[in-house]
Design a protein around this motif. Structure first.
Motif, mmCIF file in Angstrom:
data_model
loop_
_atom_site.group_PDB
_atom_site.id
_atom_site.type_symbol
_atom_site.label_atom_id
_atom_site.label_comp_id
_atom_site.label_asym_id
_atom_site.label_seq_id
_atom_site.Cartn_x
_atom_site.Cartn_y
_atom_site.Cartn_z
ATOM 1 N N UNK A 93 0.848 -1.185 0.000
ATOM 2 C CA UNK A 93 0.000 0.000 0.000
ATOM 3 C C UNK A 93 0.890 1.243 0.000
ATOM 4 N N UNK A 94 0.674 2.197 -0.930
ATOM 5 C CA UNK A 94 1.546 3.383 -0.995
ATOM 6 C C UNK A 94 1.668 4.141 0.317
ATOM 7 N N UNK A 95 0.607 4.173 1.111
ATOM 8 C CA UNK A 95 0.661 4.893 2.380
ATOM 9 C C UNK A 95 1.701 4.310 3.327
ATOM 10 N N UNK A 96 2.042 3.053 3.149
ATOM 11 C CA UNK A 96 2.946 2.387 4.084
ATOM 12 C C UNK A 96 4.305 3.081 4.163
ATOM 13 N N UNK A 97 4.894 3.382 3.001
ATOM 14 C CA UNK A 97 6.216 4.014 2.980
ATOM 15 C C UNK A 97 6.181 5.393 3.620
ATOM 16 N N UNK A 98 5.113 6.141 3.371
ATOM 17 C CA UNK A 98 4.980 7.480 3.962
ATOM 18 C C UNK A 98 4.927 7.373 5.478
ATOM 19 N N UNK A 99 4.110 6.451 5.983
ATOM 20 C CA UNK A 99 3.949 6.313 7.422
ATOM 21 C C UNK A 99 5.228 5.811 8.081
ATOM 22 N N UNK A 100 5.925 4.883 7.433
ATOM 23 C CA UNK A 100 7.177 4.385 7.998
ATOM 24 C C UNK A 100 8.216 5.502 8.086
ATOM 25 N N UNK A 101 8.259 6.363 7.068
ATOM 26 C CA UNK A 101 9.189 7.491 7.094
ATOM 27 C C UNK A 101 8.887 8.450 8.244
ATOM 28 N N UNK A 102 7.603 8.517 8.656
ATOM 29 C CA UNK A 102 7.200 9.404 9.742
ATOM 30 C C UNK A 102 7.356 8.744 11.112
ATOM 31 N N UNK A 103 7.775 7.497 11.121
ATOM 32 C CA UNK A 103 7.944 6.802 12.385
ATOM 33 C C UNK A 103 6.679 6.160 12.916
ATOM 34 N N UNK A 104 5.615 6.095 12.108
ATOM 35 C CA UNK A 104 4.395 5.398 12.514
ATOM 36 C C UNK A 104 4.647 3.899 12.439
ATOM 37 N N UNK A 105 4.262 3.165 13.463
ATOM 38 C CA UNK A 105 4.522 1.733 13.561
ATOM 39 C C UNK A 105 3.509 0.987 12.690
#
Length: 304
Positions: free
Chosen positions: A9-21
């Motif tokens: 899911x494209x959102x995954x990379x964005x969230x990982x970069x923000x430190x969201x688990x």
């Protein structure tokens, strides 16, 4: 704790970069706990942006969340690639026999249409009715809140003289509400809509409590006493630049939309907006997931 979403899911990379688990299915299955099963009925045309916003706030909680993304089968999306929907989304027919701990119903930029004139209204009413038996607690956002208030309680919506857009000050009316635990007495939240619901109409239902309101923007948050139906007329999940993108889109389309209120520093659209609502947005969803879902839903849910 993590939000469990598909690896691609494209959102995954964005969230990982923000430190969201975030967590993969493989790792989630290795843990001896049951994740919260949350459905997101995404009615927004820019589905990927909305996914990211909602997964960000859901992923900022101390709970493992398993997300199922839903789209309308009776409506052709013009702004999201069919490949994205095919890869990551289900339809109501795919899940109608399942039970969910929670559901989020997003808004949609169709407030000026009568509810019955919306092309997917029959499917929408079917899902709203189904949710009362198959979902323990549902959050409805913006048009989704207006649609649910109308469907469940007959609350009408009213067209505003001009679009309500901006970040507004709100006051807590019910500090005892589980949804508002930890909130300041006054807090900010964005709104972006052409229509409104009136506090008097909500109060007249005798079934829904008004929890937070604004002198400028009206009712923000309402819920049934058991918090199984939650209504948010604004957008506490919005990103810093969401109102800006909407404003420029409307301006470029010649719609004459006013600049968002209380948003750009010194009301100068060339300046970067201050993100001053995120903490309360995250807290609202954390309270919902913890106090209204996790602490109350049965471990093995087969009915509500």
């Amino acid at each position: 704790m993590p939000v469990n979403i598909p690896r691609d899911l494209p959102a995954r990379a964005i969230l990982e970069d923000e430190g969201i688990f975030v967590m993969s299915d493989e790792r989630a299955r290795s843990q001896d706990i049951r994740p919260m099963r949350i459905a997101i009925l995404n009615l927004m045309p820019t589905k990927e942006a909305t996914e990211t916003q909602l997964l960000r706030v859901l992923g900022s909680t101390p709970l493992q969340v398993e997300v199922t993304l839903l789209h309308m089968a009776s409506h052709a999306s013009r702004n999201t690639a069919p490949e994205h929907l095919e890869a990551f989304y289900a339809t109501f027919a795919d899940v109608e026999d399942r039970y969910f701990d929670g559901m989020v119903v997003t808004g949609a930029p169709i407030e000026l249409l009568d509810f019955e004139a919306v092309d997917y209204w029959p499917e929408m009413t079917q899902i709203l009715d189904w949710s009362r038996e198959h979902v323990y607690s549902t959050i409805h956002i913006c048009w989704g809140a207006q649609a649910a208030l109308y469907r469940h309680y007959g609350v009408p919506k009213y067209e505003l003289p001009q679009k309500l857009s901006g970040v507004f000050d709100h006051r807590v009316l019910r500090p005892d509400s589980a949804l508002l635990r930890g909130f300041d007495e006054r807090f900010r939240a964005p709104h972006s809509r052409h229509t409104d619901v009136h506090a008097a109409d909500i109060a007249a239902t005798g079934a829904v409590d008004i929890l937070a309101t604004s002198d400028e923007a009206g009712v923000l948050l309402a819920a049934t006493p058991d918090n199984r139906q939650v209504f948010i007329t604004g957008h506490p999940e919005y990103d810093r630049d969401t109102l800006s993108r909407e404003y420029r889109r409307d301006r470029d389309a010649g719609l004459g939309t006013a600049m968002p209120a209380n948003y750009y520093p010194h009301h100068d659209e060339t300046r970067t907006p201050v993100l001053n609502w995120r903490s309360h947005g995250v807290l609202l969803y954390a309270n919902w997931l913890n106090h209204c879902v996790y602490q109350r839903v049965p471990f093995e849910q087969s009915g509500t």
